[in-house]
Design a protein around this motif. Structure first.
Motif, PDB file in Angstrom:
ATOM      1  N   ALA A  96       0.844  -1.195   0.000  1.00  0.00           N
ATOM      2  CA  ALA A  96       0.000   0.000   0.000  1.00  0.00           C
ATOM      3  C   ALA A  96       0.880   1.246   0.000  1.00  0.00           C
ATOM      4  CB  ALA A  96      -0.916  -0.001   1.218  1.00  0.00           C
ATOM      5  N   VAL A  97       0.534   2.213  -0.829  1.00  0.00           N
ATOM      6  CA  VAL A  97       1.293   3.454  -0.937  1.00  0.00           C
ATOM      7  C   VAL A  97       0.340   4.638  -0.839  1.00  0.00           C
ATOM      8  CG1 VAL A  97       2.883   4.822  -2.341  1.00  0.00           C
ATOM      9  CG2 VAL A  97       2.974   2.320  -2.455  1.00  0.00           C
ATOM     10  N   LEU A  98       0.629   5.543   0.079  1.00  0.00           N
ATOM     11  CA  LEU A  98      -0.180   6.749   0.243  1.00  0.00           C
ATOM     12  C   LEU A  98       0.702   7.967  -0.022  1.00  0.00           C
ATOM     13  CD1 LEU A  98      -2.846   7.489   2.911  1.00  0.00           C
ATOM     14  CD2 LEU A  98      -1.067   9.197   2.483  1.00  0.00           C
ATOM     15  N   VAL A  99       0.234   8.853  -0.886  1.00  0.00           N
ATOM     16  CA  VAL A  99       1.010  10.009  -1.324  1.00  0.00           C
ATOM     17  C   VAL A  99       0.299  11.300  -0.919  1.00  0.00           C
ATOM     18  CG1 VAL A  99       2.018  11.204  -3.315  1.00  0.00           C
ATOM     19  CG2 VAL A  99       1.829   8.696  -3.316  1.00  0.00           C
ATOM     20  N   GLU A 100       1.016  12.174  -0.234  1.00  0.00           N
ATOM     21  CA  GLU A 100       0.508  13.515   0.079  1.00  0.00           C
ATOM     22  C   GLU A 100       1.182  14.509  -0.862  1.00  0.00           C
ATOM     23  OE1 GLU A 100      -0.397  13.148   4.868  1.00  0.00           O
ATOM     24  OE2 GLU A 100       1.503  14.018   4.202  1.00  0.00           O
ATOM     25  N   ALA A 101       0.375  15.355  -1.485  1.00  0.00           N
ATOM     26  CA  ALA A 101       0.922  16.337  -2.424  1.00  0.00           C
ATOM     27  C   ALA A 101       0.324  17.713  -2.144  1.00  0.00           C
ATOM     28  CB  ALA A 101       0.635  15.919  -3.864  1.00  0.00           C
ATOM     29  N   ALA A 102       1.058  18.738  -2.565  1.00  0.00           N
ATOM     30  CA  ALA A 102       0.570  20.117  -2.506  1.00  0.00           C
ATOM     31  C   ALA A 102       0.731  20.675  -3.913  1.00  0.00           C
ATOM     32  CB  ALA A 102       1.364  20.931  -1.501  1.00  0.00           C
ATOM     33  N   THR A 103      -0.374  20.981  -4.572  1.00  0.00           N
ATOM     34  CA  THR A 103      -0.310  21.299  -5.991  1.00  0.00           C
ATOM     35  C   THR A 103      -1.200  22.471  -6.384  1.00  0.00           C
ATOM     36  OG1 THR A 103      -0.656  20.371  -8.210  1.00  0.00           O
ATOM     37  CG2 THR A 103      -2.105  19.575  -6.465  1.00  0.00           C
ATOM     38  N   ASP A 104      -0.786  23.155  -7.440  1.00  0.00           N
ATOM     39  CA  ASP A 104      -1.621  24.197  -8.039  1.00  0.00           C
ATOM     40  C   ASP A 104      -2.218  23.701  -9.352  1.00  0.00           C
ATOM     41  OD1 ASP A 104       0.658  24.138  -9.574  1.00  0.00           O
ATOM     42  OD2 ASP A 104       1.119  26.266  -9.387  1.00  0.00           O
ATOM     43  N   ASN A 105      -2.001  22.422  -9.658  1.00  0.00           N
ATOM     44  CA  ASN A 105      -2.566  21.811 -10.869  1.00  0.00           C
ATOM     45  C   ASN A 105      -2.874  20.354 -10.568  1.00  0.00           C
ATOM     46  OD1 ASN A 105      -2.934  20.520 -13.411  1.00  0.00           O
ATOM     47  ND2 ASN A 105      -1.799  22.145 -14.442  1.00  0.00           N
ATOM     48  N   ASN A 106      -4.080  20.095 -10.141  1.00  0.00           N
ATOM     49  CA  ASN A 106      -4.480  18.765  -9.697  1.00  0.00           C
ATOM     50  C   ASN A 106      -4.325  17.718 -10.800  1.00  0.00           C
ATOM     51  OD1 ASN A 106      -5.848  17.387  -7.308  1.00  0.00           O
ATOM     52  ND2 ASN A 106      -7.182  16.753  -8.997  1.00  0.00           N
ATOM     53  N   ASN A 107      -4.725  18.062 -12.009  1.00  0.00           N
ATOM     54  CA  ASN A 107      -4.660  17.105 -13.119  1.00  0.00           C
ATOM     55  C   ASN A 107      -3.224  16.670 -13.404  1.00  0.00           C
ATOM     56  OD1 ASN A 107      -7.436  17.183 -13.493  1.00  0.00           O
ATOM     57  ND2 ASN A 107      -7.332  18.810 -15.037  1.00  0.00           N
ATOM     58  N   ARG A 108      -2.304  17.629 -13.372  1.00  0.00           N
ATOM     59  CA  ARG A 108      -0.896  17.309 -13.616  1.00  0.00           C
ATOM     60  C   ARG A 108      -0.365  16.343 -12.564  1.00  0.00           C
ATOM     61  NH1 ARG A 108       1.993  22.261 -12.362  1.00  0.00           N
ATOM     62  NH2 ARG A 108       1.871  21.461 -10.219  1.00  0.00           N
ATOM     63  N   THR A 109      -0.664  16.637 -11.311  1.00  0.00           N
ATOM     64  CA  THR A 109      -0.138  15.815 -10.221  1.00  0.00           C
ATOM     65  C   THR A 109      -0.676  14.399 -10.285  1.00  0.00           C
ATOM     66  OG1 THR A 109      -0.035  17.804  -8.853  1.00  0.00           O
ATOM     67  CG2 THR A 109       0.159  15.685  -7.718  1.00  0.00           C
ATOM     68  N   VAL A 110      -1.979  14.259 -10.499  1.00  0.00           N
ATOM     69  CA  VAL A 110      -2.591  12.930 -10.574  1.00  0.00           C
ATOM     70  C   VAL A 110      -2.010  12.136 -11.739  1.00  0.00           C
ATOM     71  CG1 VAL A 110      -4.733  11.652 -10.936  1.00  0.00           C
ATOM     72  CG2 VAL A 110      -4.730  13.669  -9.451  1.00  0.00           C
ATOM     73  N   ALA A 111      -1.857  12.789 -12.897  1.00  0.00           N
ATOM     74  CA  ALA A 111      -1.323  12.102 -14.076  1.00  0.00           C
ATOM     75  C   ALA A 111       0.109  11.630 -13.831  1.00  0.00           C
ATOM     76  CB  ALA A 111      -1.374  13.030 -15.292  1.00  0.00           C
ATOM     77  N   ASN A 112       0.906  12.484 -13.211  1.00  0.00           N
ATOM     78  CA  ASN A 112       2.302  12.117 -12.947  1.00  0.00           C
ATOM     79  C   ASN A 112       2.400  10.933 -11.984  1.00  0.00           C
ATOM     80  OD1 ASN A 112       3.230  14.140 -14.597  1.00  0.00           O
ATOM     81  ND2 ASN A 112       3.774  15.546 -12.948  1.00  0.00           N
ATOM     82  N   VAL A 113       1.657  11.016 -10.883  1.00  0.00           N
ATOM     83  CA  VAL A 113       1.725   9.949  -9.884  1.00  0.00           C
ATOM     84  C   VAL A 113       1.195   8.641 -10.460  1.00  0.00           C
ATOM     85  CG1 VAL A 113       0.882   9.170  -7.635  1.00  0.00           C
ATOM     86  CG2 VAL A 113       1.633  11.535  -7.934  1.00  0.00           C
ATOM     87  N   ARG A 114       0.136   8.713 -11.265  1.00  0.00           N
ATOM     88  CA  ARG A 114      -0.391   7.501 -11.895  1.00  0.00           C
ATOM     89  C   ARG A 114       0.672   6.852 -12.783  1.00  0.00           C
ATOM     90  NH1 ARG A 114      -4.746   9.326 -13.921  1.00  0.00           N
ATOM     91  NH2 ARG A 114      -6.285   8.338 -12.539  1.00  0.00           N
ATOM     92  N   SER A 115       1.429   7.666 -13.489  1.00  0.00           N
ATOM     93  CA  SER A 115       2.453   7.123 -14.390  1.00  0.00           C
ATOM     94  C   SER A 115       3.553   6.400 -13.605  1.00  0.00           C
ATOM     95  CB  SER A 115       3.069   8.235 -15.251  1.00  0.00           C
ATOM     96  OG  SER A 115       3.900   9.090 -14.492  1.00  0.00           O
ATOM     97  N   TYR A 116       3.895   6.909 -12.420  1.00  0.00           N
ATOM     98  CA  TYR A 116       4.919   6.245 -11.601  1.00  0.00           C
ATOM     99  C   TYR A 116       4.441   4.862 -11.162  1.00  0.00           C
ATOM    100  CZ  TYR A 116       6.394  11.137 -11.241  1.00  0.00           C
ATOM    101  OH  TYR A 116       6.749  12.442 -11.516  1.00  0.00           O
ATOM    102  N   PHE A 117       3.180   4.793 -10.742  1.00  0.00           N
ATOM    103  CA  PHE A 117       2.612   3.510 -10.334  1.00  0.00           C
ATOM    104  C   PHE A 117       2.600   2.532 -11.510  1.00  0.00           C
ATOM    105  CE2 PHE A 117       0.833   5.729  -6.634  1.00  0.00           C
ATOM    106  CZ  PHE A 117       0.920   4.753  -5.649  1.00  0.00           C
ATOM    107  N   THR A 118       2.125   3.000 -12.656  1.00  0.00           N
ATOM    108  CA  THR A 118       1.985   2.133 -13.826  1.00  0.00           C
ATOM    109  C   THR A 118       3.327   1.573 -14.278  1.00  0.00           C
ATOM    110  OG1 THR A 118       0.043   3.389 -14.577  1.00  0.00           O
ATOM    111  CG2 THR A 118       1.156   2.006 -16.208  1.00  0.00           C
ATOM    112  N   LYS A 119       4.337   2.437 -14.344  1.00  0.00           N
ATOM    113  CA  LYS A 119       5.663   1.993 -14.793  1.00  0.00           C
ATOM    114  C   LYS A 119       6.277   0.979 -13.834  1.00  0.00           C
ATOM    115  CE  LYS A 119       6.677   6.267 -17.306  1.00  0.00           C
ATOM    116  NZ  LYS A 119       7.468   7.532 -17.313  1.00  0.00           N
ATOM    117  N   ALA A 120       5.867   1.047 -12.561  1.00  0.00           N
ATOM    118  CA  ALA A 120       6.429   0.129 -11.558  1.00  0.00           C
ATOM    119  C   ALA A 120       5.638  -1.170 -11.468  1.00  0.00           C
ATOM    120  CB  ALA A 120       6.461   0.805 -10.200  1.00  0.00           C
ATOM    121  N   GLY A 121       4.560  -1.271 -12.241  1.00  0.00           N
ATOM    122  CA  GLY A 121       3.740  -2.471 -12.178  1.00  0.00           C
ATOM    123  C   GLY A 121       2.680  -2.403 -11.097  1.00  0.00           C
ATOM    124  N   GLY A 122       2.418  -1.198 -10.602  1.00  0.00           N
ATOM    125  CA  GLY A 122       1.372  -1.003  -9.605  1.00  0.00           C
ATOM    126  C   GLY A 122       0.184  -0.289 -10.214  1.00  0.00           C
TER     127      GLY A 122
END
Length: 245
Positions: free
Chosen positions: A93-119
């Motif tokens: 289980a991985v929980l990520v806390e972020a502080a962002t001024d662009n929600n879509n960018r942050t979600v897309a980036n974090v999703r890509s990290y999970f996907t590339k790692a097989g998560g």
């Protein structure tokens, strides 16, 4: 010693890679604290604690003052605090806390990290229930004290774990973990009783059974965590992976 000590020991010497990343992280937290409670440190305990944290990380005073000033300006972008949840390789289980001024960018980036790692990035609430949000303080005492007596006093202020550790100069520090909602009252006790506040922050501790992995599998999780932490919007990453011995 409890779970807080176990995770604190693992993270004690872990830094954000380099000084600039640390300052950026703290600067965002200062912005959020000022937006929520104003720039007056007397009436904003969260800001007071962050300033002490910044000093403990050797953040220059000019940087701290600029962060407070910028946060007070009307045209300063607001950072939204968001929590992203998912599962890495081997069901960690991985929980990520972020502080962002662009929600879509942050979600897309974090999703890509999970996907590339097989998560996979999960939905809201999918893993957050596995972690307790806590207040955490580090402070020093210039006078003798009894740790057990101090613990008995602080229990009434919402503290549920206390222990000692040494800083890089082998000076003794007191570390306490308490309820998330008890942040202000714990900080007030520390300040009102002659202790030297070093830092104060919010953190999370897993409340379920921890998962242990073999070295090769652990390395995959650690690579995922490193990639997430390198993202400029990410503030903290937590997992239910058992700390390495």
């Amino acid at each position: 010693m409890g779970r807080a000590f176990e995770f604190r020991k693992e993270r004690k010497f872990k830094r954000w890679g380099h000084m600039a990343r640390t300052f950026t992280k703290i600067g965002k937290e200062i912005t959020i604290a000022v937006k929520q409670g104003g720039p007056d440190v007397v009436g904003n305990p969260r800001l007071r604690a962050l300033i002490q944290t910044a000093r403990s990380e050797n953040m220059p005073k000019d940087n701290i003052d600029r962060a407070i000033k910028r946060a007070s300006e009307k045209d300063q972008a607001d950072y939204k605090e968001i929590v992203l949840e998912g599962y890495g390789p081997h069901g960690i289980a991985v929980l990520v806390e972020a502080a962002t001024d662009n929600n879509n960018r942050t979600v897309a980036n974090v999703r890509s990290y999970f996907t590339k790692a097989g998560g996979s990035l999960g939905t809201a609430g999918s893993v957050e229930y596995m972690f307790d949000r806590k207040s955490m303080f580090r402070f020093k005492s210039t006078k003798p004290y009894d740790l057990e007596e101090l613990e008995l006093e602080l229990i009434d202020y919402g503290v549920d774990e206390i222990f000692e550790e040494e800083d890089e100069d082998e000076n003794k520090e007191i570390v306490v973990y308490g309820e998330f909602t008890a942040f202000n009252q714990i900080q007030k006790y520390i300040e009102d009783n002659g202790f030297e506040l070093i830092s104060g922050e919010f953190t999370r501790l897993p409340n379920t059974d921890l998962k242990d992995l073999d070295p090769e599998s652990r390395a995959k999780i650690e690579k995922l965590i490193d990639n997430i932490e390198e993202d400029e919007d990410v503030q903290n990453v937590y997992t239910n992976l058992k700390p390495a011995e």
